[in-house]
Write a protein that holds these residues in place. Structure first.
Motif, short mmCIF file in Angstrom:
data_model
loop_
_atom_site.label_atom_id
_atom_site.label_comp_id
_atom_site.label_asym_id
_atom_site.label_seq_id
_atom_site.Cartn_x
_atom_site.Cartn_y
_atom_site.Cartn_z
N GLN A 1 -88.56 -9.64 22.54
CA GLN A 1 -89.99 -9.78 22.79
C GLN A 1 -90.56 -11.09 22.24
O GLN A 1 -91.76 -11.30 22.26
CB GLN A 1 -90.76 -8.59 22.18
N GLU A 2 -89.67 -11.93 21.73
CA GLU A 2 -90.04 -13.23 21.16
C GLU A 2 -90.76 -13.11 19.82
O GLU A 2 -91.62 -13.94 19.49
CB GLU A 2 -90.86 -14.07 22.15
N TYR A 3 -90.45 -12.06 19.05
CA TYR A 3 -91.00 -11.86 17.71
C TYR A 3 -89.91 -12.07 16.67
O TYR A 3 -88.72 -11.87 16.95
CB TYR A 3 -91.53 -10.44 17.52
N THR B 1 -94.68 -15.05 16.28
CA THR B 1 -94.15 -15.69 17.49
C THR B 1 -93.98 -17.18 17.18
O THR B 1 -94.42 -17.65 16.12
CB THR B 1 -95.13 -15.55 18.67
N GLU B 2 -93.39 -17.92 18.09
CA GLU B 2 -93.26 -19.36 17.87
C GLU B 2 -94.63 -19.99 17.68
O GLU B 2 -94.81 -20.85 16.82
CB GLU B 2 -92.53 -20.02 19.04
N ARG C 1 -102.71 -5.44 19.15
CA ARG C 1 -103.79 -6.09 19.90
C ARG C 1 -103.26 -7.10 20.91
O ARG C 1 -104.04 -7.67 21.68
CB ARG C 1 -104.75 -6.79 18.92
N ASP C 2 -101.96 -7.39 20.84
CA ASP C 2 -101.32 -8.34 21.73
C ASP C 2 -102.01 -9.70 21.71
O ASP C 2 -102.38 -10.26 22.75
CB ASP C 2 -101.28 -7.78 23.17
N GLU C 3 -102.17 -10.22 20.46
CA GLU C 3 -102.82 -11.52 20.31
C GLU C 3 -102.42 -12.20 19.01
O GLU C 3 -102.00 -11.55 18.06
CB GLU C 3 -104.34 -11.37 20.36
N LEU C 4 -102.57 -13.52 19.00
CA LEU C 4 -102.36 -14.30 17.80
C LEU C 4 -103.38 -13.87 16.76
O LEU C 4 -104.54 -13.59 17.10
CB LEU C 4 -102.53 -15.79 18.12
#
Length: 120
Positions: A11-13, A33-34, A53-56
């Motif tokens: 998932q890129e985490y 994430t990156e 929350r699917d956010e930075l």
């Protein structure tokens, strides 16, 4: 972005543990994430990725309880990070200094440093 290879998951985490620079206490675990890692390195303050929350997420943006990052370390496998931080206020959204404020038996062993109802 970094001089080492990082092993982000499917998932890129990548998990990041925040540790108090003065006491060595483990404060919290979150995911990065990156982009979150890049923002952390650019600003000197901890950024994570909120999976719920699917956010930075800039730590302390709402509460003011920021984390000034003194150093970012990577484990030997490149699949986990350690943020060595200067924590302002409590790290845990429940008001405790550390998210790890309970034992597996349910005993509270941490210190509550703020009332979340006053902050959120």
């Amino acid at each position: 972005m970094t001089d080492v290879d990082l092993a982000f998951d499917e998932q890129e985490y990548i998990p990041a543990v925040a540790q108090d620079a003065d006491t060595g206490e483990v404060l919290m675990l979150a995911y990065v994430t990156e982009e979150a890692l890049e923002r952390t390195r650019e600003t000197g303050e901890a950024h994570y990725y909120s999976r719920s929350r699917d956010e930075l997420w800039h730590k302390g943006a709402t509460s003011g309880h920021t984390q000034a990052v003194e150093e970012v370390r990577v484990d030997c496998d490149g699949d986990a990070l350690l943020y060595v931080v200067d924590q302002a206020g409590g790290a845990c959204h429940t008001g405790y200094e550390s998210c790890f404020h309970r034992t597996v038996d349910g005993e509270t062993v941490g210190e509550r440093v703020f009332d979340p109802d006053d902050v959120y």
